[in-house]
Design a protein around this motif. Structure first.
Motif, PDB file in Angstrom:
ATOM      1  N   HIS A 270      60.903  39.771  37.738  1.00 15.93           N
ATOM      2  CA  HIS A 270      62.285  39.908  37.278  1.00 15.93           C
ATOM      3  C   HIS A 270      62.385  41.175  36.450  1.00 15.93           C
ATOM      4  O   HIS A 270      61.739  41.310  35.398  1.00 15.93           O
ATOM      5  N   ASN A 271      63.178  42.131  36.946  1.00 15.62           N
ATOM      6  CA  ASN A 271      63.398  43.402  36.245  1.00 15.62           C
ATOM      7  C   ASN A 271      62.095  44.077  35.833  1.00 15.62           C
ATOM      8  O   ASN A 271      61.943  44.544  34.696  1.00 15.62           O
ATOM      9  N   GLY A 272      61.144  44.107  36.756  1.00 11.46           N
ATOM     10  CA  GLY A 272      59.901  44.824  36.500  1.00 11.46           C
ATOM     11  C   GLY A 272      58.840  44.047  35.750  1.00 11.46           C
ATOM     12  O   GLY A 272      57.723  44.541  35.560  1.00 11.46           O
ATOM     13  N   GLN A 273      59.164  42.822  35.299  1.00 13.02           N
ATOM     14  CA  GLN A 273      58.175  41.977  34.645  1.00 13.02           C
ATOM     15  C   GLN A 273      57.627  40.970  35.660  1.00 13.02           C
ATOM     16  O   GLN A 273      58.398  40.364  36.410  1.00 13.02           O
ATOM     17  N   ALA A 274      56.330  40.799  35.680  1.00 11.37           N
ATOM     18  CA  ALA A 274      55.680  39.879  36.613  1.00 11.37           C
ATOM     19  C   ALA A 274      55.079  38.702  35.844  1.00 11.37           C
ATOM     20  O   ALA A 274      54.540  38.868  34.738  1.00 11.37           O
ATOM     21  N   TYR A 275      55.176  37.526  36.435  1.00  9.96           N
ATOM     22  CA  TYR A 275      54.689  36.294  35.805  1.00  9.96           C
ATOM     23  C   TYR A 275      53.918  35.477  36.841  1.00  9.96           C
ATOM     24  O   TYR A 275      54.329  35.387  37.997  1.00  9.96           O
ATOM     25  N   SER A 276      52.816  34.879  36.418  1.00 10.32           N
ATOM     26  CA  SER A 276      52.086  33.970  37.294  1.00 10.32           C
ATOM     27  C   SER A 276      51.610  32.776  36.477  1.00 10.32           C
ATOM     28  O   SER A 276      51.649  32.799  35.237  1.00 10.32           O
ATOM     29  N   SER A 277      51.190  31.737  37.177  1.00  8.80           N
ATOM     30  CA  SER A 277      50.705  30.518  36.525  1.00  8.80           C
ATOM     31  C   SER A 277      49.341  30.161  37.082  1.00  8.80           C
ATOM     32  O   SER A 277      49.180  30.069  38.299  1.00  8.80           O
ATOM     33  N   CYS A 278      48.390  29.982  36.193  1.00  8.14           N
ATOM     34  CA  CYS A 278      47.072  29.501  36.604  1.00  8.14           C
ATOM     35  C   CYS A 278      47.078  27.977  36.446  1.00  8.14           C
ATOM     36  O   CYS A 278      47.155  27.465  35.327  1.00  8.14           O
ATOM     37  N   VAL A 279      47.061  27.280  37.569  1.00  3.95           N
ATOM     38  CA  VAL A 279      47.078  25.812  37.558  1.00  3.95           C
ATOM     39  C   VAL A 279      45.862  25.332  38.332  1.00  3.95           C
ATOM     40  O   VAL A 279      45.800  25.487  39.553  1.00  3.95           O
ATOM     41  N   ALA A 280      44.890  24.779  37.648  1.00  6.88           N
ATOM     42  CA  ALA A 280      43.694  24.242  38.309  1.00  6.88           C
ATOM     43  C   ALA A 280      43.018  23.291  37.346  1.00  6.88           C
ATOM     44  O   ALA A 280      42.986  23.534  36.137  1.00  6.88           O
ATOM     45  N   GLY A 281      42.473  22.222  37.893  1.00  5.75           N
ATOM     46  CA  GLY A 281      41.927  21.145  37.081  1.00  5.75           C
ATOM     47  C   GLY A 281      42.982  20.096  36.885  1.00  5.75           C
ATOM     48  O   GLY A 281      44.100  20.408  36.457  1.00  5.75           O
TER      49      GLY A 281
END
Length: 461
Positions: A270-281
């Motif tokens: 969004h508007n040049g900002q990147a986001y991710s989620s680490c979901v494990a376990g």
């Protein structure tokens, strides 16, 4: 009604030399249920619809009909091929305002090199569509857009027909009562390749102990049979109401609906900002608040699950560092609690480098260690050898992007494929050196629950 007109433009699309006109018109609409709009397309657009709602419930998308389709079987070049065609299609669109534009929605299959026969045999490796009629609900404001992409010089009459069709769809969604759907009646279920699955867990565990890989995710399916054909609106209505804390999605292709409620973001831009989620376990939810707290604390201190989680954080962080100017990663995971299960969760955020795009991030992030394994290529080779099915879109990237490079993709877990009176549910787990087949089998049973409940089924104990 507030109305905006987006100018027609001429763009060259694909390998064709012909020029396409991209017409778009958007109106703002009050009181519109996304599910009712989706259902309004049942007669005319069945097999050509999509549904999306983000986890925060700030964005809902519905698409009816196909104004344009981008699909390919370009194996390792498929991400680039979709991106190039989308850029060609949208590069010259002239917009009067920036608040709304056409959206490309779809997904990439988990593994383009998997050729196993089954319910996914007819599905392309990349499948994306621009809807003829697009509903966007953003922060409780609803917009309906017409998209018309044509090489005809004079399309005024055709566009007028689409305006009438749009008004008919809106009227049907607003005036008809939102239908309440009963659960489908499941007549039987089977666990395809159950023995092969359990044997593969033993074999993969022994290979991990022999240092062939560090972690490998092995999945299995559950096949359900129903008394009658089941419709897409029927199933999505239950998923939407039962799994509000997840990413909700449905994508039709011919007579298949692939749908799910995923807890996991792959990437958002969004508007040049990147986001991710680490979901494990993961671990189950407790029957009481106290038990839930105890289980959550046990998960936060479990070495096996923390090890699995670390693989994911490390890989996603490295990918962000290659594509971003700056990256933020918390030092310890939190708990992500959803209806049937709780996970270890670490958010990752970064500022995109000037040449990075959302589809380039998708390309480099997929599959994360949570869905494939570590090292990636060795894990994929073991999955191809020992997993007795084609995952199709299960555990793969599904989501959307716009012409400005914004978008969001979820990892399509907690998902199922519906074809008329049959459904196929998918679940997997990360295998490491101390994994046991029975524990992994039980974990998949927990992961089947969200889609199984939506489909009206239950497993015998």
């Amino acid at each position: 009604m507030h109305q905006k007109w987006y100018n027609a433009t001429e763009v060259e699309v694909g390998s064709l030399n012909s020029k396409y006109h991209f017409y778009m018109e958007t109106i703002e609409v009050s009181r519109l249920s996304a599910l009712a709009f989706f259902a309004a397309g049942e007669q005319s657009y069945s097999g050509k619809r999509f549904f999306w709602q983000n986890r925060e419930k700030t964005l809902t998308l519905v698409g009816l009909g196909h104004a344009y389709t981008i699909e390919n079987n370009a194996t390792d070049h498929r991400f680039d091929a979709v991106e190039q065609e989308w850029k060609r299609l949208t590069k010259n669109i002239v917009k009067e305002e920036q608040d709304l534009q056409p959206i490309l929605f779809g997904g990439f299959t988990f593994d383009p090199h998997n050729n196993q026969e089954g319910e996914w045999s007819d599905f392309p490796q990349s499948y994306f569509t621009v809807a003829s009629f697009q509903l966007v609900i953003r922060h409780d404001t609803a917009y309906v857009s017409i998209h018309y992409i044509t090489d005809e010089e004079n399309s005024t009459k055709a566009f007028d027909r689409m305006r009438k069709e749009r008004d008919h769809l809106i009227h049907a969604a607003q005036v008809k009562e939102v239908k309440t759907y009963s659960k489908p009646k499941m007549t039987s279920y089977k666990e395809p390749f159950k023995e092969e699955y359990l044997q593969s867990l033993e074999k993969v565990t022994s290979l991990i102990k022999a240092n062939e890989a560090e972690k490998v995710v092995i999945a299995r399916s559950l096949a359900l049979q129903f008394e009658d054909s089941v419709s897409s609106p029927q199933i999505l209505s239950h998923v939407v109401h039962e799994q509000p804390e997840s990413y909700l999605f449905g994508l039709e292709h011919k007579d298949m609906l692939f749908f799910g409620a995923s807890p996991e973001r792959l990437v958002k831009v969004h508007n040049g900002q990147a986001y991710s989620s680490c979901v494990a376990g993961s671990i189950r939810r407790g029957k009481t608040a106290d038990e839930d707290e105890q289980l959550g604390q046990a998960l936060l201190n479990d070495e096996k699950n923390l090890g699995e989680h670390h693989y994911v954080v490390e890989m996603i962080s490295q990918t962000f560092e290659k594509n971003c100017c700056s990256v933020k990663v918390p030092k310890r995971p939190k708990l992500l609690k959803i209806r049937d299960i709780q996970h270890l969760y670490t958010p990752v955020e970064g500022t995109l480098a000037c040449d990075a795009t959302i589809l380039q991030l998708v390309k480099h992030l997929h599959p994360t260690p949570a869905l494939g394994g570590v090292p990636r290529q060795e894990a994929l080779e073991l999955i191809r050898k020992y997993e007795s099915m084609n995952r199709g879109l299960y555990a793969a990237p599904i989501g959307w992007l716009d012409a400005d490079g914004n978008g969001e993709f979820a990892v399509a877990i907690r998902s199922a494929a519906l074809t008329r009176d049959k459904a196929y549910l998918y679940a997997g787990g990360g295998i490491v050196g101390d994994s046991t087949p029975q524990a992994e089998y039980e974990e998949t049973r927990v992961k089947f629950r969200p889609m199984l409940r939506a489909l009206g089924g239950q497993l015998s104990e």
